[in-house]
Design a protein around this motif. Structure first.
Motif, PDB file in Angstrom:
ATOM      1  N   TYR A 107       0.731  -1.381   0.020  1.00 52.03           N
ATOM      2  CA  TYR A 107       0.058  -0.059  -0.014  1.00 52.03           C
ATOM      3  C   TYR A 107       0.837   1.217  -0.141  1.00 52.03           C
ATOM      4  CZ  TYR A 107      -4.229   2.892   1.126  1.00 52.03           C
ATOM      5  OH  TYR A 107      -5.096   3.768   0.961  1.00 52.03           O
ATOM      6  N   ASP A 108       0.420   2.046  -0.775  1.00 58.62           N
ATOM      7  CA  ASP A 108       1.151   3.407  -1.039  1.00 58.62           C
ATOM      8  C   ASP A 108       0.380   4.511  -0.190  1.00 58.62           C
ATOM      9  OD1 ASP A 108       2.142   5.933  -1.680  1.00 58.62           O
ATOM     10  OD2 ASP A 108       2.595   5.418  -3.675  1.00 58.62           O
ATOM     11  N   TYR A 109       0.983   4.753   1.182  1.00 58.45           N
ATOM     12  CA  TYR A 109       0.307   5.526   2.172  1.00 58.45           C
ATOM     13  C   TYR A 109       0.060   7.096   1.676  1.00 58.45           C
ATOM     14  CZ  TYR A 109      -0.097   1.836   5.340  1.00 58.45           C
ATOM     15  OH  TYR A 109      -0.750   0.460   5.933  1.00 58.45           O
ATOM     16  N   ARG A 110       1.157   7.395   0.981  1.00 65.15           N
ATOM     17  CA  ARG A 110       1.228   9.072   0.281  1.00 65.15           C
ATOM     18  C   ARG A 110       0.018   9.117  -0.765  1.00 65.15           C
ATOM     19  NH1 ARG A 110       6.247   7.308   1.252  1.00 65.15           N
ATOM     20  NH2 ARG A 110       7.447   8.486   2.897  1.00 65.15           N
ATOM     21  N   ALA A 111      -0.016   8.309  -1.673  1.00 61.15           N
ATOM     22  CA  ALA A 111      -1.003   8.200  -2.752  1.00 61.15           C
ATOM     23  C   ALA A 111      -2.520   7.368  -2.139  1.00 61.15           C
ATOM     24  CB  ALA A 111      -0.497   7.325  -4.014  1.00 61.15           C
ATOM     25  N   ALA A 112      -2.465   6.875  -1.042  1.00 57.74           N
ATOM     26  CA  ALA A 112      -3.630   6.278  -0.563  1.00 57.74           C
ATOM     27  C   ALA A 112      -4.153   5.259  -1.439  1.00 57.74           C
ATOM     28  CB  ALA A 112      -4.792   7.237  -0.134  1.00 57.74           C
ATOM     29  N   ARG A 113      -3.446   4.399  -1.936  1.00 63.86           N
ATOM     30  CA  ARG A 113      -3.841   3.351  -2.841  1.00 63.86           C
ATOM     31  C   ARG A 113      -3.050   2.096  -2.803  1.00 63.86           C
ATOM     32  NH1 ARG A 113      -0.507   3.202  -7.499  1.00 63.86           N
ATOM     33  NH2 ARG A 113       0.989   4.866  -7.738  1.00 63.86           N
ATOM     34  N   ILE A 114      -3.432   0.947  -3.047  1.00 65.91           N
ATOM     35  CA  ILE A 114      -2.732  -0.269  -3.242  1.00 65.91           C
ATOM     36  C   ILE A 114      -1.962  -0.237  -4.256  1.00 65.91           C
ATOM     37  CG2 ILE A 114      -2.985  -2.816  -3.798  1.00 65.91           C
ATOM     38  CD1 ILE A 114      -5.797  -2.923  -2.072  1.00 65.91           C
ATOM     39  N   ARG A 115      -0.526  -0.771  -4.198  1.00 67.53           N
ATOM     40  CA  ARG A 115       0.514  -0.789  -5.495  1.00 67.53           C
ATOM     41  C   ARG A 115       0.849  -2.028  -5.556  1.00 67.53           C
ATOM     42  NH1 ARG A 115       5.873  -1.683  -4.440  1.00 67.53           N
ATOM     43  NH2 ARG A 115       6.575  -1.376  -2.328  1.00 67.53           N
ATOM     44  N   ARG A 116       1.095  -2.156  -6.754  1.00 67.24           N
ATOM     45  CA  ARG A 116       1.775  -3.606  -7.236  1.00 67.24           C
ATOM     46  C   ARG A 116       3.228  -3.745  -6.801  1.00 67.24           C
ATOM     47  NH1 ARG A 116      -1.195  -5.854 -11.626  1.00 67.24           N
ATOM     48  NH2 ARG A 116       0.933  -6.739 -12.501  1.00 67.24           N
ATOM     49  N   MET A 117       3.611  -4.969  -6.589  1.00 65.75           N
ATOM     50  CA  MET A 117       5.002  -5.393  -6.107  1.00 65.75           C
ATOM     51  C   MET A 117       5.748  -5.193  -7.439  1.00 65.75           C
ATOM     52  SD  MET A 117       4.406  -9.075  -4.483  1.00 65.75           S
ATOM     53  CE  MET A 117       2.988  -9.335  -3.076  1.00 65.75           C
ATOM     54  N   THR A 118       7.124  -4.673  -7.079  1.00 70.10           N
ATOM     55  CA  THR A 118       8.208  -4.729  -8.159  1.00 70.10           C
ATOM     56  C   THR A 118       8.585  -6.262  -8.333  1.00 70.10           C
ATOM     57  OG1 THR A 118       9.903  -4.801  -6.604  1.00 70.10           O
ATOM     58  CG2 THR A 118       8.945  -2.484  -7.056  1.00 70.10           C
ATOM     59  N   GLY A 119       9.332  -6.450  -9.438  1.00 69.43           N
ATOM     60  CA  GLY A 119       9.696  -7.773  -9.795  1.00 69.43           C
ATOM     61  C   GLY A 119      10.581  -8.482  -8.594  1.00 69.43           C
ATOM     62  N   ALA A 120      11.412  -7.429  -8.162  1.00 66.20           N
ATOM     63  CA  ALA A 120      12.492  -8.097  -6.908  1.00 66.20           C
ATOM     64  C   ALA A 120      11.509  -8.488  -5.679  1.00 66.20           C
ATOM     65  CB  ALA A 120      13.454  -7.124  -6.962  1.00 66.20           C
ATOM     66  N   GLU A 121      10.433  -7.469  -5.513  1.00 65.69           N
ATOM     67  CA  GLU A 121       9.816  -7.793  -4.267  1.00 65.69           C
ATOM     68  C   GLU A 121       8.944  -9.312  -4.631  1.00 65.69           C
ATOM     69  OE1 GLU A 121       8.885  -3.060  -3.068  1.00 65.69           O
ATOM     70  OE2 GLU A 121       7.506  -4.460  -4.329  1.00 65.69           O
ATOM     71  N   ARG A 122       8.081  -9.257  -5.784  1.00 68.71           N
ATOM     72  CA  ARG A 122       7.508 -10.482  -5.822  1.00 68.71           C
ATOM     73  C   ARG A 122       8.251 -11.685  -5.887  1.00 68.71           C
ATOM     74  NH1 ARG A 122       4.539 -13.817  -9.062  1.00 68.71           N
ATOM     75  NH2 ARG A 122       2.498 -14.155  -8.623  1.00 68.71           N
TER      76      ARG A 122
END
Length: 287
Positions: A107-122
């Motif tokens: 979750y992007d708390y600054r933009a107040a929205r769910i965000r996708r994982m980066t390739g490395a995170e996933r």
């Protein structure tokens, strides 16, 4: 491979019934989850990038105070584009006392929205993914027009690093409302149980987080209804609502078992049957 975390107990974790309060299990899961995240390449997600979506917790036995830490075994389940599922087993002296599942999202708390994982995170999550046994469904209920109502204010200490109420504290709000689940004026349900030599045991609790609860002067309310009764168990549904706009911010389905002083299940007392008559839950409408 499972990740094992050692979680110490605190004396203040013990409740009036002489064992660790059920809500503290969610706290131990959180400690194990943080330990796991800090151990690897996705440690940067702690502090400003994860949000708990839901918990499912099975309580298999009491946890008693000990200076020996609990062992929490954690596994990664399904990994999606923005969400991942964790499975846990909690052991005290190698006795399995709880199993649980958590769904989290980035979750992007600054933009107040769910965000996708980066390739490395996933990739880091997916490398640990295993098949997790699904839990039996207990949801499918909603609080209807008639419900027991309890109001509460958020304490400053209920907040976490994200400046909203920590997911664990929501278990406390539902518990406080359950204690007051008595249709007639008089002692609360737990005081009545103690007088009758009964105990109430939480066998299962699922919590869905639907909105953020924040610290503010205005109170929130919990509305609780009875979904179904068995011979020795009751299923409750409860919702945390914002009275300012009636939004539902969290929902819990809880299975309670009535027991004697030794913990052996016994028939439900009259207060629970009276509660079911006064505050019946309604079936959820599937989309």
């Amino acid at each position: 491979m499972s990740f094992d975390s050692s979680v110490p107990l605190r004396w203040v974790d013990v409740d009036a019934q002489g064992h660790v309060n059920n809500a503290l299990i969610a706290d131990y899961l959180q400690e194990a989850r943080v330990d796991w995240l800090q151990s690897g390449a996705n440690a940067h997600l702690l502090g400003d990038a994860t949000m708990v979506v839901s918990h499912q917790v099975e309580y298999l036995g009491p946890v008693f105070f000990s200076t020996t830490p609990l062992r929490v075994s954690l596994d990664v389940g399904v990994v999606g584009a923005a969400r991942f599922v964790l499975g846990y087993q909690v052991f005290q002296d190698e006795r399995l006392v709880s199993r649980a599942r958590s769904t989290l999202c980035l979750y992007d708390y600054r933009a107040a929205r769910i965000r996708r994982m980066t390739g490395a995170e996933r990739e880091w999550f997916a490398a640990q993914s295993v098949a997790l046994e699904p839990f039996r469904a207990i949801d499918g209920w909603r609080v209807g027009p008639d419900a027991s109502e309890h109001t509460f204010t958020v304490r400053w200490s209920d907040q976490d690093a994200y400046r909203h109420v920590n997911n664990v504290r929501v278990f406390d709000y539902f518990a406080e409302a359950r204690v007051r689940l008595t249709p007639e004026p008089g002692p609360d349900r737990m005081t009545q149980a103690a007088a009758e030599q009964l105990t109430w045991m939480v066998a299962r609790q699922d919590v869905d987080y639907l909105g953020q609860i924040v610290q503010r002067p205005e109170p929130y309310r919990v509305r609780t209804a009875v979904a179904k009764l068995g011979r020795t168990s009751a299923t409750l549904v409860a919702e945390v609502q914002d009275p300012l706009d009636d939004r539902v911010l969290a929902r819990a389905h809880t299975v309670l078992v009535s027991g004697d002083v030794s913990g052996r299940p016994v028939p439900l007392p009259k207060v629970m049957h009276d509660s079911a008559a006064a505050w019946p839950a309604v079936r959820a409408v599937r989309a």
